[in-house]
Scaffold this motif. Structure first.
Motif, PDB file in Angstrom:
ATOM      1  N   PHE A  90       0.729  -1.236  -0.230  1.00  0.00           N
ATOM      2  CA  PHE A  90      -0.189  -0.345   0.068  1.00  0.00           C
ATOM      3  C   PHE A  90       0.853   1.474  -0.239  1.00  0.00           C
ATOM      4  O   PHE A  90       0.407   2.397  -1.228  1.00  0.00           O
ATOM      5  N   LYS A  91       1.918   1.501   0.878  1.00  0.00           N
ATOM      6  CA  LYS A  91       2.809   2.954   1.090  1.00  0.00           C
ATOM      7  C   LYS A  91       3.340   2.888  -0.684  1.00  0.00           C
ATOM      8  O   LYS A  91       3.804   4.193  -0.974  1.00  0.00           O
ATOM      9  N   ASP A  92       3.528   2.114  -1.336  1.00  0.00           N
ATOM     10  CA  ASP A  92       4.320   2.292  -2.197  1.00  0.00           C
ATOM     11  C   ASP A  92       3.629   2.909  -2.915  1.00  0.00           C
ATOM     12  O   ASP A  92       4.100   3.516  -4.127  1.00  0.00           O
ATOM     13  N   VAL A  93       2.499   2.693  -3.199  1.00  0.00           N
ATOM     14  CA  VAL A  93       1.380   2.583  -4.554  1.00  0.00           C
ATOM     15  C   VAL A  93       0.754   4.193  -3.577  1.00  0.00           C
ATOM     16  O   VAL A  93       1.286   4.943  -5.165  1.00  0.00           O
ATOM     17  N   ILE A  94       0.436   4.739  -2.783  1.00  0.00           N
ATOM     18  CA  ILE A  94       0.207   5.936  -2.425  1.00  0.00           C
ATOM     19  C   ILE A  94       1.830   6.835  -2.976  1.00  0.00           C
ATOM     20  O   ILE A  94       1.190   8.009  -3.073  1.00  0.00           O
ATOM     21  N   SER A  95       2.940   6.390  -2.543  1.00  0.00           N
ATOM     22  CA  SER A  95       3.795   7.460  -2.599  1.00  0.00           C
ATOM     23  C   SER A  95       3.979   6.947  -3.954  1.00  0.00           C
ATOM     24  O   SER A  95       4.144   8.592  -4.259  1.00  0.00           O
ATOM     25  N   ASN A  96       3.400   6.590  -4.372  1.00  0.00           N
ATOM     26  CA  ASN A  96       3.911   6.453  -6.503  1.00  0.00           C
ATOM     27  C   ASN A  96       2.903   7.320  -7.142  1.00  0.00           C
ATOM     28  O   ASN A  96       3.174   8.718  -7.870  1.00  0.00           O
ATOM     29  N   CYS A  97       1.477   7.282  -6.400  1.00  0.00           N
ATOM     30  CA  CYS A  97       0.132   8.389  -6.455  1.00  0.00           C
ATOM     31  C   CYS A  97       0.765   9.887  -6.618  1.00  0.00           C
ATOM     32  O   CYS A  97       0.687  10.574  -7.079  1.00  0.00           O
ATOM     33  N   GLN A  98       1.803   9.974  -5.485  1.00  0.00           N
ATOM     34  CA  GLN A  98       1.778  11.356  -4.535  1.00  0.00           C
ATOM     35  C   GLN A  98       3.428  11.912  -5.426  1.00  0.00           C
ATOM     36  O   GLN A  98       3.097  12.850  -6.422  1.00  0.00           O
ATOM     37  N   LYS A  99       4.144  11.445  -6.259  1.00  0.00           N
ATOM     38  CA  LYS A  99       5.274  11.481  -6.783  1.00  0.00           C
ATOM     39  C   LYS A  99       5.163  11.308  -8.737  1.00  0.00           C
ATOM     40  O   LYS A  99       6.067  12.082  -9.126  1.00  0.00           O
ATOM     41  N   ILE A 100       4.518  10.450  -9.376  1.00  0.00           N
ATOM     42  CA  ILE A 100       3.934  10.657 -10.937  1.00  0.00           C
ATOM     43  C   ILE A 100       3.505  11.757 -11.504  1.00  0.00           C
ATOM     44  O   ILE A 100       2.490  12.536 -10.501  1.00  0.00           O
ATOM     45  N   LYS A 101       3.845  12.662 -12.064  1.00  0.00           N
ATOM     46  CA  LYS A 101       3.503  13.713 -12.583  1.00  0.00           C
ATOM     47  C   LYS A 101       2.172  13.432 -13.522  1.00  0.00           C
ATOM     48  O   LYS A 101       2.314  12.670 -14.286  1.00  0.00           O
ATOM     49  N   ARG A 102       1.615  14.010 -12.884  1.00  0.00           N
ATOM     50  CA  ARG A 102       0.182  14.140 -14.317  1.00  0.00           C
ATOM     51  C   ARG A 102       0.012  15.572 -14.964  1.00  0.00           C
ATOM     52  O   ARG A 102       0.708  16.673 -14.443  1.00  0.00           O
ATOM     53  N   GLU A 103      -0.276  15.590 -16.541  1.00  0.00           N
ATOM     54  CA  GLU A 103      -0.144  16.473 -17.206  1.00  0.00           C
ATOM     55  C   GLU A 103      -1.352  17.585 -17.020  1.00  0.00           C
ATOM     56  O   GLU A 103      -2.473  17.609 -16.382  1.00  0.00           O
ATOM     57  N   GLY A 104      -1.084  18.906 -16.584  1.00  0.00           N
ATOM     58  CA  GLY A 104      -0.995  20.217 -16.709  1.00  0.00           C
ATOM     59  C   GLY A 104      -1.798  19.850 -14.816  1.00  0.00           C
ATOM     60  O   GLY A 104      -2.556  21.649 -14.898  1.00  0.00           O
ATOM     61  N   GLN A 105      -0.678  19.297 -14.010  1.00  0.00           N
ATOM     62  CA  GLN A 105      -0.772  20.184 -12.716  1.00  0.00           C
ATOM     63  C   GLN A 105       0.665  19.827 -12.353  1.00  0.00           C
ATOM     64  O   GLN A 105       1.407  19.182 -12.557  1.00  0.00           O
ATOM     65  N   SER A 129      -5.423  -1.794  -2.091  1.00  0.00           N
ATOM     66  CA  SER A 129      -4.348  -1.085  -3.197  1.00  0.00           C
ATOM     67  C   SER A 129      -4.361  -2.317  -3.830  1.00  0.00           C
ATOM     68  O   SER A 129      -4.749  -3.277  -3.525  1.00  0.00           O
ATOM     69  N   VAL A 130      -3.970  -1.624  -4.799  1.00  0.00           N
ATOM     70  CA  VAL A 130      -4.350  -2.665  -6.176  1.00  0.00           C
ATOM     71  C   VAL A 130      -2.379  -2.405  -6.591  1.00  0.00           C
ATOM     72  O   VAL A 130      -2.246  -1.149  -7.185  1.00  0.00           O
ATOM     73  N   GLU A 131      -2.275  -3.949  -7.042  1.00  0.00           N
ATOM     74  CA  GLU A 131      -0.598  -3.623  -7.251  1.00  0.00           C
ATOM     75  C   GLU A 131      -0.020  -4.157  -9.041  1.00  0.00           C
ATOM     76  O   GLU A 131      -0.792  -4.815  -8.861  1.00  0.00           O
ATOM     77  N   VAL A 132       0.110  -3.212 -10.177  1.00  0.00           N
ATOM     78  CA  VAL A 132       0.439  -3.886 -11.086  1.00  0.00           C
ATOM     79  C   VAL A 132       2.043  -4.180 -11.587  1.00  0.00           C
ATOM     80  O   VAL A 132       2.692  -3.084 -10.961  1.00  0.00           O
TER      81      VAL A 132
END
Length: 211
Positions: A90-105, A129-132
């Motif tokens: 879970f922590k790696d998923v939410i941390s990646n959601c925090q760090k990922i660059k998003r278009e227009g943000q 979480s769901v991990e891929v």
């Protein structure tokens, strides 16, 4: 707009303004977050700003039998290009959601305080979480709040093409098997629409949530 202090309380969602903002203030302790989601409310604010509590009208949702999986996506899933796990990191998923660059943000609304708060909810079995994975590397995923028969999606990330779609489809299949009523996606975006999500009136959403 209502101001929240220490009391564990939210006003009725019908009192949200036109943007969907219902209240300001309070904190991110687990009990307040649980009350919020059960009441059709979620936090969304920029780091360094007061906490904003939202209940938008209309509400973006997925009725599980309306999922759209394109032919090309079916081919990717059939090739077993990815491995999917549930609630393993879970922590790696939410941390990646925090760090990922998003278009227009320029930045992210997932602050370190939010990560800490949702990790506590994960320890309680409420945030999931769901991990891929691809070649044992985490390349996509999503997380959200599990209310037992409604899942409130919070954020997704993808480091390679179609990884977040794979997570989304896997989640929907999981929710179908568990006879969930709805996947809450909060607010409109075209990517979600392409997967079958649509907007419904807040009143209808609340009726489903409370039923």
């Amino acid at each position: 707009m209502h101001y929240i202090f220490e009391d564990l309380f939210f006003p009725p969602v019908s009192e949200a303004d036109e943007e969907g903002i219902l209240a300001i203030g309070g904190d991110l302790n687990p009990e307040r977050l649980k009350l919020a989601y059960k009441s059709g409310i979620f936090p969304w604010f920029n780091e360094g700003e007061p906490i904003l509590w939202w209940s938008p009208d209309p509400r973006m949702v997925l009725f599980l039998d309306e999922l759209i999986v394109s032919k090309s996506m079916r081919n990717i899933l059939n090739r077993n290009q990815f491995k999917v796990t549930f609630n393993k990191n879970f922590k790696d998923v939410i941390s990646n959601c925090q760090k990922i660059k998003r278009e227009g943000q320029d930045g992210t609304w997932i602050s370190n305080a939010m990560i800490d708060a949702y990790c506590k909810l994960n320890e309680e079995g409420i945030a999931k979480s769901v991990e891929v994975w691809q070649d044992d590397i985490l390349v996509g995923g999503l997380y959200g709040i599990d209310l037992g028969d409604v899942f409130c999606g919070e954020s997704m990330f993808s480091k390679v093409s179609n990884a977040s779609k794979t997570a989304f489809i896997a989640l929907v299949n999981y929710l179908r098997e568990g006879n969930y009523k709805l996947l809450d996606c909060q607010v409109y975006n075209p990517h979600l629409e392409s997967l079958g999500c649509r907007e419904i009136d807040r009143e209808e959403f609340m009726s489903i949530l409370k039923s």
